[in-house]
Design an enzyme around this catalytic site. Structure first.
Site, PDB file in Angstrom:
ATOM      1  CB  SER A  81      59.990 -14.843 -39.889  1.00  0.00           C
ATOM      2  OG  SER A  81      58.889 -13.957 -39.862  1.00  0.00           O
TER       3      SER A  81
HETATM    4  N1  SAH Z   1      55.388 -13.818 -36.978  1.00  0.00           N
HETATM    5  C1  SAH Z   1      54.996 -14.664 -38.074  1.00  0.00           C
HETATM    6  C2  SAH Z   1      55.373 -14.054 -39.398  1.00  0.00           C
HETATM    7  C3  SAH Z   1      54.224 -14.120 -40.354  1.00  0.00           C
HETATM    8  S1  SAH Z   1      54.352 -13.133 -41.797  1.00  0.00           S
HETATM    9  C4  SAH Z   1      55.535 -16.069 -37.918  1.00  0.00           C
HETATM   10  O1  SAH Z   1      56.375 -16.307 -37.030  1.00  0.00           O
HETATM   11  O2  SAH Z   1      55.123 -16.953 -38.659  1.00  0.00           O
HETATM   12  C5  SAH Z   1      53.542 -11.642 -41.320  1.00  0.00           C
HETATM   13  C6  SAH Z   1      52.104 -11.728 -40.886  1.00  0.00           C
HETATM   14  O3  SAH Z   1      51.662 -10.386 -40.690  1.00  0.00           O
HETATM   15  C7  SAH Z   1      51.143 -12.343 -41.884  1.00  0.00           C
HETATM   16  O4  SAH Z   1      50.459 -13.397 -41.289  1.00  0.00           O
HETATM   17  C8  SAH Z   1      50.182 -11.199 -42.242  1.00  0.00           C
HETATM   18  O5  SAH Z   1      48.857 -11.604 -42.456  1.00  0.00           O
HETATM   19  C9  SAH Z   1      50.300 -10.341 -41.012  1.00  0.00           C
HETATM   20  N2  SAH Z   1      49.912  -8.934 -41.195  1.00  0.00           N
HETATM   21  C10 SAH Z   1      50.181  -8.100 -42.227  1.00  0.00           C
HETATM   22  N3  SAH Z   1      49.634  -6.887 -42.016  1.00  0.00           N
HETATM   23  C11 SAH Z   1      49.007  -6.951 -40.804  1.00  0.00           C
HETATM   24  C12 SAH Z   1      48.251  -6.027 -40.030  1.00  0.00           C
HETATM   25  N4  SAH Z   1      48.018  -4.782 -40.422  1.00  0.00           N
HETATM   26  N5  SAH Z   1      47.763  -6.449 -38.838  1.00  0.00           N
HETATM   27  C13 SAH Z   1      47.969  -7.693 -38.392  1.00  0.00           C
HETATM   28  N6  SAH Z   1      48.675  -8.625 -39.077  1.00  0.00           N
HETATM   29  C14 SAH Z   1      49.184  -8.250 -40.278  1.00  0.00           C
END
Ligand code: SAH
Length: 231
Positions: A81
């Site tokens: 993010s």
């Molecule tokens: N908090 C992260 C943001 C990553 S982007 C950071 O600081 O880097 C969002 C993430 O949510 C992705 O890795 C994606 O695989 C995950 N995601 C999407 N749907 C999900 C679900 N149902 N359960 C768990 N993770 C999920």
């Protein structure tokens, strides 16, 4: 609080990156200045952003851009993010008191979890893509962050065995908050999430009072989608 020991380690990580141009302390200070200009006010949040080595959470090829205020690819179609969004969500989560136990849905690179781990007692984080989770866990270990627990699962079901949580943060956007997450929020707890379709997502804060969930609509944001099942 256990900040001193961890920031000491971050300090060491910072020192080893010292002299590497855009991963330097100066680049981080610049990022913090940008975040302040863009409305992030909480000094606790700004401090954690200043001491968290974001460049370790992304591919080395992109490390020179780690302290730009932008989302960056982390592989498998996912992104780390944007720092502003991490700061804003963290600020919203701790504004009315620092929660003790926080559930994060979407570990991704692990950066948001690491930021939170500096402020709260325990972070529980769930990721559906095993490869991303494995990488993040390795990083937490190498950074000696010991208050993050993680799980490979579909975050739509939350983490029932550890519920309730004082705060919940979603880092992927759905149309609405999954029912299980509303229910796993403790009474008096706060949940922050991007909601809505691509191109029209809004950051929302939900505060639970007994059996009422009060919604505050905040600002436009852009996140990857909350998917179902595990990858
Ligand atoms: N908090 C992260 C943001 C990553 S982007 C950071 O600081 O880097 C969002 C993430 O949510 C992705 O890795 C994606 O695989 C995950 N995601 C999407 N749907 C999900 C679900 N149902 N359960 C768990 N993770 C999920």
């Amino acid at each position: 609080m256990s900040i001193p020991s961890r920031s000491g380690l971050f300090g060491a990580a910072a020192a080893s990156a010292h002299g590497h141009g855009m991963t330097s302390q100066r680049a981080r200070d610049r990022l913090v200045a940008t975040l302040r200009t863009e409305g992030i006010k909480d000094p606790r949040v700004l401090d954690v952003i200043r001491t968290t080595p974001r460049h370790l959470f992304i591919d080395e090829a992109l490390a020179s851009r780690a302290y730009e205020n932008t989302a960056l690819p982390i592989g498998l179609d996912q992104t780390i993010s944007q720092p502003w969004v991490v700061a804003r969500m963290t600020e919203l989560l701790i504004e009315n008191g620092v929660p003790r136990r926080v559930l994060e849905i979407g570990t991704g690179s692990g950066y948001q979890a690491a930021v939170l781990a500096n402020l709260v007692e325990t972070v529980y984080t769930v990721e559906r893509i095993e490869e991303l989770l494995r990488k993040a866990r390795r990083l937490f270990r190498s950074m000696k962050i010991e208050n993050i627990r993680s799980r490979h699962d579909d975050g739509n079901i939350g983490w029932p065995a550890e519920a309730p949580f004082d705060a919940i943060v979603l880092t992927a956007a759905g149309e609405s908050v999954p029912r299980a997450l509303n229910e796993q929020l403790a009474d008096g707890g706060v949940l922050v999430a991007p909601l809505g379709p691509p191109g029209a997502q809004r950051l929302v804060r939900i505060s639970r009072e007994g059996d009422e969930w009060r919604h505050e609509d905040l600002e436009p944001v852009s996140f990857v989608p909350l998917l179902g099942g595990i990858g």
